[in-house]
Design a protein around this motif. Sequence first.
Motif, PDB file in Angstrom:
ATOM      1  N   LEU A  18       0.811  -1.200   0.000  1.00 48.19           N
ATOM      2  CA  LEU A  18       0.000   0.000   0.000  1.00 48.19           C
ATOM      3  C   LEU A  18       0.855   1.266   0.000  1.00 48.19           C
ATOM      4  CD1 LEU A  18      -2.826   1.315   0.304  1.00 48.19           C
ATOM      5  CD2 LEU A  18      -2.501   1.153   2.759  1.00 48.19           C
ATOM      6  N   GLY A  19       1.937   1.252   0.718  1.00 43.05           N
ATOM      7  CA  GLY A  19       2.747   2.452   0.880  1.00 43.05           C
ATOM      8  C   GLY A  19       3.893   2.528  -0.093  1.00 43.05           C
ATOM      9  N   GLU A  20       4.505   3.689  -0.085  1.00 44.86           N
ATOM     10  CA  GLU A  20       5.657   3.881  -0.946  1.00 44.86           C
ATOM     11  C   GLU A  20       6.643   4.808  -0.257  1.00 44.86           C
ATOM     12  OE1 GLU A  20       6.878   5.718  -5.302  1.00 44.86           O
ATOM     13  OE2 GLU A  20       4.783   5.693  -4.691  1.00 44.86           O
ATOM     14  N   VAL A  21       7.894   4.370  -0.193  1.00 42.46           N
ATOM     15  CA  VAL A  21       8.966   5.251   0.237  1.00 42.46           C
ATOM     16  C   VAL A  21       9.325   6.067  -0.996  1.00 42.46           C
ATOM     17  CG1 VAL A  21      11.305   5.412   1.134  1.00 42.46           C
ATOM     18  CG2 VAL A  21       9.772   3.595   1.966  1.00 42.46           C
ATOM     19  N   LYS A  22       8.906   7.332  -1.003  1.00 47.79           N
ATOM     20  CA  LYS A  22       9.127   8.195  -2.172  1.00 47.79           C
ATOM     21  C   LYS A  22      10.594   8.526  -2.350  1.00 47.79           C
ATOM     22  CE  LYS A  22       5.862   9.815  -4.291  1.00 47.79           C
ATOM     23  NZ  LYS A  22       5.288   9.314  -5.520  1.00 47.79           N
ATOM     24  N   ASP A  23      11.274   8.764  -1.235  1.00 51.75           N
ATOM     25  CA  ASP A  23      12.701   9.048  -1.281  1.00 51.75           C
ATOM     26  C   ASP A  23      13.289   8.755   0.084  1.00 51.75           C
ATOM     27  OD1 ASP A  23      12.672  11.565   0.439  1.00 51.75           O
ATOM     28  OD2 ASP A  23      11.416  12.228  -1.213  1.00 51.75           O
ATOM     29  N   SER A  24      14.567   8.466   0.121  1.00 52.82           N
ATOM     30  CA  SER A  24      15.242   8.267   1.400  1.00 52.82           C
ATOM     31  C   SER A  24      16.727   8.534   1.228  1.00 52.82           C
ATOM     32  CB  SER A  24      14.998   6.861   1.951  1.00 52.82           C
ATOM     33  OG  SER A  24      15.617   5.882   1.148  1.00 52.82           O
ATOM     34  N   ALA A  25      17.299   9.067   2.293  1.00 49.38           N
ATOM     35  CA  ALA A  25      18.728   9.362   2.344  1.00 49.38           C
ATOM     36  C   ALA A  25      19.143   9.294   3.812  1.00 49.38           C
ATOM     37  CB  ALA A  25      19.005  10.760   1.763  1.00 49.38           C
ATOM     38  N   ALA A  26      20.413   9.415   4.043  1.00 50.88           N
ATOM     39  CA  ALA A  26      20.907   9.344   5.422  1.00 50.88           C
ATOM     40  C   ALA A  26      20.271  10.403   6.313  1.00 50.88           C
ATOM     41  CB  ALA A  26      22.425   9.490   5.437  1.00 50.88           C
ATOM     42  N   ASN A  27      19.858  11.521   5.742  1.00 52.98           N
ATOM     43  CA  ASN A  27      19.311  12.613   6.550  1.00 52.98           C
ATOM     44  C   ASN A  27      17.780  12.699   6.518  1.00 52.98           C
ATOM     45  OD1 ASN A  27      19.189  13.467   3.908  1.00 52.98           O
ATOM     46  ND2 ASN A  27      19.663  15.590   4.392  1.00 52.98           N
ATOM     47  N   GLY A  28      17.096  11.727   5.902  1.00 48.07           N
ATOM     48  CA  GLY A  28      15.641  11.768   5.949  1.00 48.07           C
ATOM     49  C   GLY A  28      14.967  10.914   4.900  1.00 48.07           C
ATOM     50  N   PHE A  29      13.636  10.949   4.932  1.00 47.09           N
ATOM     51  CA  PHE A  29      12.845  10.169   3.984  1.00 47.09           C
ATOM     52  C   PHE A  29      11.447  10.762   3.884  1.00 47.09           C
ATOM     53  CE2 PHE A  29      12.641   8.028   8.123  1.00 47.09           C
ATOM     54  CZ  PHE A  29      11.272   7.980   8.362  1.00 47.09           C
TER      55      PHE A  29
END
Length: 180
Positions: A18-29
């Motif tokens: 259902l969900g989606e991680v749109k973006d992620s990096a060491a400093n956030g998501f």
Amino acid sequence: MKNAILWVLIALLPVTALGEVKDSAANGFTIVNEVVVNEERAKAWAAAIDVGKWWSSDHTVSGDAERLSIDAKPQGCFCETLGRRSGVVHLTVTAVMPGTSLRMTGGLGPLGVMGVDGNMTWDFEDTADGTSIRMTYAVGGYMASGLDRMAPAVDGVLAEALNRLKAYIETGDPNTASVE
């Protein structure tokens, strides 16, 4: 120690479709989850705000979701009472457009004890099939091992929450939610 246990439990949760991680990096998501419920927007909004009826007790400090509440007004609280004048502020309400949008700020769950902050927005829109409910959670800050490692677990918790909300709205029982 209790926070470490919570982190381990959340990290082990499955990620749902259902969900989606749109973006992620060491400093956030940024995470986005969305469902369409077979109900009019005003009733979907009212059910969502009644968070203690549908949130999973597994994702609370007290182990009892009925202790959760959302005071849907600016500077209101997504809080959990623990008794004897104790409790937890999970998120602070920062914007309310009744029936349309609710924005809350803070670190949900274990994120609340880390050097992070986040903005969670719940958007409600009419659709041909009822109401679309979209949860967006953008988190930024510092975690030694990188916040990108937290994104899948947080996505799993929020996807489960939204599935439970959908089940609660459509059947009256959040426990009929299916994890996709």
